[in-house]
Design an enzyme around this catalytic site. Structure first.
Site, mmCIF file in Angstrom:
data_model
loop_
_atom_site.group_PDB
_atom_site.id
_atom_site.type_symbol
_atom_site.label_atom_id
_atom_site.label_comp_id
_atom_site.label_asym_id
_atom_site.label_seq_id
_atom_site.Cartn_x
_atom_site.Cartn_y
_atom_site.Cartn_z
ATOM 1 N N HIS A 217 35.028 -18.957 -34.086
ATOM 2 C CA HIS A 217 34.684 -18.377 -32.786
ATOM 3 C C HIS A 217 35.463 -17.098 -32.481
ATOM 4 O O HIS A 217 34.878 -16.077 -32.151
ATOM 5 C CB HIS A 217 34.931 -19.397 -31.680
ATOM 6 N N GLU A 257 38.134 -28.294 -29.611
ATOM 7 C CA GLU A 257 37.269 -27.132 -29.382
ATOM 8 C C GLU A 257 38.062 -25.867 -29.067
ATOM 9 O O GLU A 257 38.019 -25.344 -27.952
ATOM 10 C CB GLU A 257 36.260 -27.430 -28.276
ATOM 11 N N HIS A 259 39.000 -22.068 -28.658
ATOM 12 C CA HIS A 259 38.235 -20.844 -28.399
ATOM 13 C C HIS A 259 39.133 -19.617 -28.584
ATOM 14 O O HIS A 259 39.431 -19.232 -29.691
ATOM 15 C CB HIS A 259 37.616 -20.892 -27.003
ATOM 16 N N GLU A 274 39.393 -26.290 -25.353
ATOM 17 C CA GLU A 274 38.473 -26.656 -24.284
ATOM 18 C C GLU A 274 38.767 -28.033 -23.700
ATOM 19 O O GLU A 274 38.372 -28.345 -22.580
ATOM 20 C CB GLU A 274 37.032 -26.586 -24.789
#
Length: 283
Positions: A217, A257, A259, A274
């Site tokens: 990402h 998660e 980012h 996240e």
């Protein structure tokens, strides 16, 4: 490598962007309309707009952090004195960086434009010349802005006067998102194809395979010519050396998660998870 986690929010708040500034670490909570700071002092800034979706955050040139609000067409500013303000810019601003001219530059996802905002709030926009390209992240070199075209499957370069050159990626439908300039070129990652890449100032592109299912990402270049990458799909963070090889990988836990990420002044790494925390990776 040691990893320390700092809980900053409920899991539903979604820490997203992260930056080191003013002696603290700042993160955007994309799902709750809040910007949080850990350090001394720790603070939370409620933007009064739960749907504002604060996303990418950077240290500005004016003793403040700046961040995009793609949910309500604004770019926000929080001064180190705690003053909160905003600038309206239409088009769902997302990526953000400080340009070589000292202004803030952002991608406008819904209008296929790049926006420029001066520290006193003057706004200009420049078309990228491609429709439906969905410009995502943006970074600056000493003479230009570089940005990913997520749906255009390309890397864009814009001069400070708005002239755009587009470089298609070798891999079809790769889905480029993160991008960051470094000493060996501009690094980027493609979330759909699961690869990292690097583009030189003259437009030569190299692509490097990542582990299956990684869904990279964000990326940040290292002083040694490599990069760190968040592997959103794998719940991990990886370091690539200057040749594009995966030199190390660290798991951050199931459903973490990861980012945004940033390099601290001591070359340690911060990434926003996240699940509600910031992870600090130190040698």
């Amino acid at each position: 490598m040691s990893i320390t986690e700092f809980v900053v929010a409920d899991p539903g708040d979604g820490p997203y962007g992260v930056v080191v500034a003013d002696g603290g670490v700042w993160t955007t909570l994309v799902r709750s309309g809040v910007v949080a700071r850990i350090g001394e002092p720790g603070r939370r800034f409620d933007l009064g707009a739960p749907g504002s979706r604060p996303s990418v955050i950077v240290a500005g040139p004016d003793e403040a952090v700046w961040f995009t609000r793609n949910g309500d067409d604004r770019v926000g500013r929080i001064g180190y004195d705690g003053a909160v303000s905003e600038v309206t810019i239409t088009g769902a601003p997302y990526g953000l960086c400080v340009g070589p001219d000292g202004a803030l530059w952002c991608t406008l996802m819904n209008t296929d434009e790049i926006g420029r905002i001066t520290v006193d709030g003057q706004v200009s926009t420049y078309p990228i010349g491609t429709t439906g390209a969905f410009p995502a992240m943006i970074t600056a070199t000493e003479d230009a802005l570089w940005f990913t075209l997520n749906q255009g499957n390309a890397i864009g370069r814009m001069t400070l006067t708005g002239e755009v050159t587009t470089y298609p990626l070798p891999t079809p439908a790769a889905g480029p998102v993160g991008i960051n300039a470094g000493p060996s070129g501009v690094w980027f990652v493609a979330i759909i194809a699961g690869l990292a890449g690097r583009i030189t100032p003259d437009g030569k592109i190299e692509e490097f395979a990542l582990p299956s299912g990684s869904k990279p990402h964000a990326v940040v270049a290292t002083p040694g010519g490599g990069s760190w990458i968040t592997l959103w799909g794998a719940g991990a963070i990886a370091r690539l050396d200057a040749d594009g090889n995966v030199a190390e990988q660290h798991n951050l836990g199931e459903d973490s998660e990861p980012h945004g990420l940033t390099i601290d002044t001591d070359n340690s790494i911060w990434t926003a998870l996240e699940k509600g925390s910031l992870a600090h990776l130190q040698p």
